[in-house]
Design an enzyme around this catalytic site. Structure first.
Site, PDB file in Angstrom:
ATOM      1  N   LYS A  10       1.884  -3.602  -5.233  1.00 50.74           N
ATOM      2  CA  LYS A  10       0.934  -4.157  -4.284  1.00 50.74           C
ATOM      3  C   LYS A  10      -0.033  -3.053  -3.906  1.00 50.74           C
ATOM      4  O   LYS A  10       0.367  -1.997  -3.416  1.00 50.74           O
ATOM      5  CB  LYS A  10       1.680  -4.654  -3.056  1.00 50.74           C
ATOM      6  CG  LYS A  10       0.796  -5.384  -2.101  1.00 50.74           C
ATOM      7  CD  LYS A  10       1.628  -6.101  -1.071  1.00 50.74           C
ATOM      8  CE  LYS A  10       0.772  -6.945  -0.171  1.00 50.74           C
ATOM      9  NZ  LYS A  10       1.584  -7.563   0.883  1.00 50.74           N
ATOM     10  N   LYS A  65      -0.316  -7.529  -7.477  1.00 46.19           N
ATOM     11  CA  LYS A  65      -1.171  -8.072  -6.420  1.00 46.19           C
ATOM     12  C   LYS A  65      -2.169  -7.023  -5.962  1.00 46.19           C
ATOM     13  O   LYS A  65      -1.732  -5.903  -5.670  1.00 46.19           O
ATOM     14  CB  LYS A  65      -0.265  -8.484  -5.259  1.00 46.19           C
ATOM     15  CG  LYS A  65      -0.978  -9.062  -4.074  1.00 46.19           C
ATOM     16  CD  LYS A  65       0.038  -9.429  -3.031  1.00 46.19           C
ATOM     17  CE  LYS A  65      -0.659 -10.003  -1.818  1.00 46.19           C
ATOM     18  NZ  LYS A  65       0.289 -10.392  -0.800  1.00 46.19           N
TER      19      LYS A  65
HETATM   20  C1  PBG Z   1       1.217  -8.738   3.602  1.00 47.53           C
HETATM   21  C2  PBG Z   1       0.549  -9.764   2.780  1.00 47.53           C
HETATM   22  C3  PBG Z   1      -0.732  -9.650   2.255  1.00 47.53           C
HETATM   23  C4  PBG Z   1      -1.010 -10.834   1.594  1.00 47.53           C
HETATM   24  C5  PBG Z   1       0.122 -11.635   1.669  1.00 47.53           C
HETATM   25  N1  PBG Z   1       1.087 -10.964   2.407  1.00 47.53           N
HETATM   26  C6  PBG Z   1      -1.630  -8.477   2.278  1.00 47.53           C
HETATM   27  C7  PBG Z   1      -2.084  -7.982   3.561  1.00 47.53           C
HETATM   28  O1  PBG Z   1      -2.433  -8.718   4.484  1.00 47.53           O
HETATM   29  O2  PBG Z   1      -2.097  -6.747   3.660  1.00 47.53           O
HETATM   30  C8  PBG Z   1      -2.313 -11.134   0.927  1.00 47.53           C
HETATM   31  C9  PBG Z   1      -2.459 -12.464   0.307  1.00 47.53           C
HETATM   32  C10 PBG Z   1      -3.857 -12.819  -0.007  1.00 47.53           C
HETATM   33  O3  PBG Z   1      -4.809 -12.062   0.234  1.00 47.53           O
HETATM   34  O4  PBG Z   1      -4.042 -13.932  -0.516  1.00 47.53           O
HETATM   35  N2  PBG Z   1       2.586  -8.744   3.545  1.00 47.53           N
END
Ligand code: PBG
Length: 335
Positions: A203, A257
Site C-alpha cells: 500500500k 494499492k
Molecule cells: C486506509 C484506507 C485507504 C483506502 C481504504 N482504506 C487509504 C487511506 O485513506 O489512506 C483508500 C481507498 C480508496 O481510495 O478507494 N486504511
C-alpha cells in the site's frame, strides 16, 4: 515480386491477426469477467439511507438495509465479493479507534446482515483503524507516533470479532509490521482456520486516496500523512520485500494499492510469489475517469473497461473497483 516492406519485415506482418473482429477475438490474450470483480462499498448508520458521495459520482454511502438490496443485485450479476468500509458517527471515533472492537459496530452489523440475507456473496473486511480514530490514522497514535505493536494487537482482536460476525476474508490495510502473522495466529486460535487473509501487501503513500477519505469522513480529521507506515511511491523493490514477509506470515492473497499507477508491482508480485494478486483501483482513479467522462473529454465506458483489462494483462487475478456493478451490467449485456 517482393516489395520494400516485405523485404524489411521478412514477410512478417503483425496486422494480419488484427484484420477483422473474428481474428482479433481469436488472438485476444486476456479477458475481463464478472468473476474478477470485488465491489468496495461504504456503509452508514440508519435505515433507508442512500447518500451520494460528491467526489465519487455514482458511488453512494448506504445504510445496512439498502446495502443488503445492493448486495443482492451484485450477487445476481455474479460479483463474487464485497469489501465493506464504515462511515461511523464522529462521536464514536477516539484516539485508539476503540469502536473497532465492538461486536455490534457498523461494520460487523453489516457483515451479519449480508451473511443472513445474501449468503452467496463473499464479505471482505478491513481491520485498519482509520474509520474509527479521531485522527484518521490507520493505527494507534501515541505522542505523535503510530505505534506498531499495540496497533497489531488490536487489529488481531478486531479480526477475530469480524470473523465472529461472519467475515470471510480479513483484509488488513494498515501496513503495520508483523500484522499478517499475528492475525493468522489469532484467527486460528479462535477456530477460524477457514477465514482467509488478503493482505494489502503493498500500500503506497498515495494522493489517489483523496475521495475515499471524504467517503468515510476522515478527510478533515487526518493530521500529517501516512508516510511512516505506507510505502514510498518511488520504491518497487521495497514493496516486493514487504509482500514477501506477508507471504511468509501466511497471507492467502495479496493486494496492490493504488492500482493503475502500480501495474509494475502487480506484475512483479505475481511473478515472485504466484499467489492470487488483486489490484485496488482506488477512489482517485475512479473519480478521474468519471470526471473526464462527465466533461465529455474521454469515453468513460471504454476507459473503464480498458483500465480493468490492463490489470488482467499485468497478472492480476481480480480488481477491487467502484465500477464493479456498472462493469458487471455491461458484461452481462455483452453475453
Ligand atoms: C486506509 C484506507 C485507504 C483506502 C481504504 N482504506 C487509504 C487511506 O485513506 O489512506 C483508500 C481507498 C480508496 O481510495 O478507494 N486504511
Amino acid at each position: 515480386m517482393t516489395n520494400i516492406v516485405d523485404q524489411i519485415t521478412g514477410h512478417r506482418r503483425m496486422r494480419r491477426n488484427r484484420k477483422a473482429d473474428w481474428t482479433r477475438r481469436l488472438v485476444q490474450e486476456n479477458r475481463l469477467t464478472v468473476d474478477d470483480l470485488i465491489w468496495p462499498v461504504f456503509v452508514v448508520p440508519g435505515t433507508n439511507v442512500v447518500e451520494p458521495i460528491a467526489a465519487m459520482p455514482g458511488v453512494n454511502r448506504m445504510s445496512i438495509d439498502r446495502l443488503v438490496e445492493a448486495a443482492k443485485e451484485a450477487a445476481d450479476l455474479g460479483i463474487p465479493a464485497l469489501a465493506t468500509f464504515p462511515n461511523i458517527e464522529m462521536s464514536l471515533r477516539d484516539e485508539t479507534g476503540s469502536n473497532c472492537l465492538a461486536g455490534d459496530n457498523l461494520i460487523n452489523e453489516a457483515t451479519r446482515a449480508l451473511k443472513r440475507h445474501v449468503p452467496s456473496i463473499g464479505v471482505i473486511t478491513d481491520v485498519a483503524l482509520d474509520p474509527f480514530t479521531s485522527h484518521g490514522h490507520d493505527g494507534i497514535l501515541r505522542e505523535g507516533e503510530i505505534v506498531n505493536d499495540e496497533t497489531v494487537e488490536q487489529a488481531a482482536k478486531a479480526a477475530v470479532i469480524q470473523a465472529d460476525a461472519g467475515s470471510d476474508i480479513i483484509a488488513p490495510s494498515e501496513m503495520m509490521d508483523g500484522r499478517i502473522g499475528v492475525i493468522r495466529q489469532a484467527l486460528d486460535d479462535a477456530g477460524y482456520q477457514n477465514v482467509g487473509i488478503m493482505s494489502y501487501a503493498t500500500k503506497f503513500a498515495s494522493a489517489f486516496y483523496g475521495p475515499y477519505r471524504d467517503a468515510i469522513g476522515t478527510g478533515g480529521l487526518l493530521k500529517g500523512d501516512k508516510k511512516t507506515y505506507y510505502i514510498d511511491p518511488a520504491n518497487g523493490t521495497e514493496a516486493i520485500r514487504d509482500a514477501a514477509l506477508d507471504v511468509e506470515e501466511g497471507a492467502d492473497m495479496l493486494m496492490v494499492k493504488p492500482g493503475l499507477p502500480y501495474l509494475d508491482i502487480c506484475w512483479r508480485m505475481k511473478e515472485a510469489f504466484g499467489l492470487p494478486v488483486f489490484a485496488y483501483q482506488v477512489s482517485g482513479e475512479y473519480s478521474q475517469i468519471k470526471a473526464a467522462a462527465m466533461n465529455g473529454w474521454i469515453d468513460g465506458d471504454r476507459v473503464m473497461m480498458e483500465t480493468l483489462l490492463a490489470f488482467k494483462r499485468a497478472g492480476c487475478d481480480g480488481i477491487l473497483t467502484y465500477f464493479a456493478v456498472e462493469v458487471a451490467r455491461a458484461l452481462s449485456k455483452r453475453g
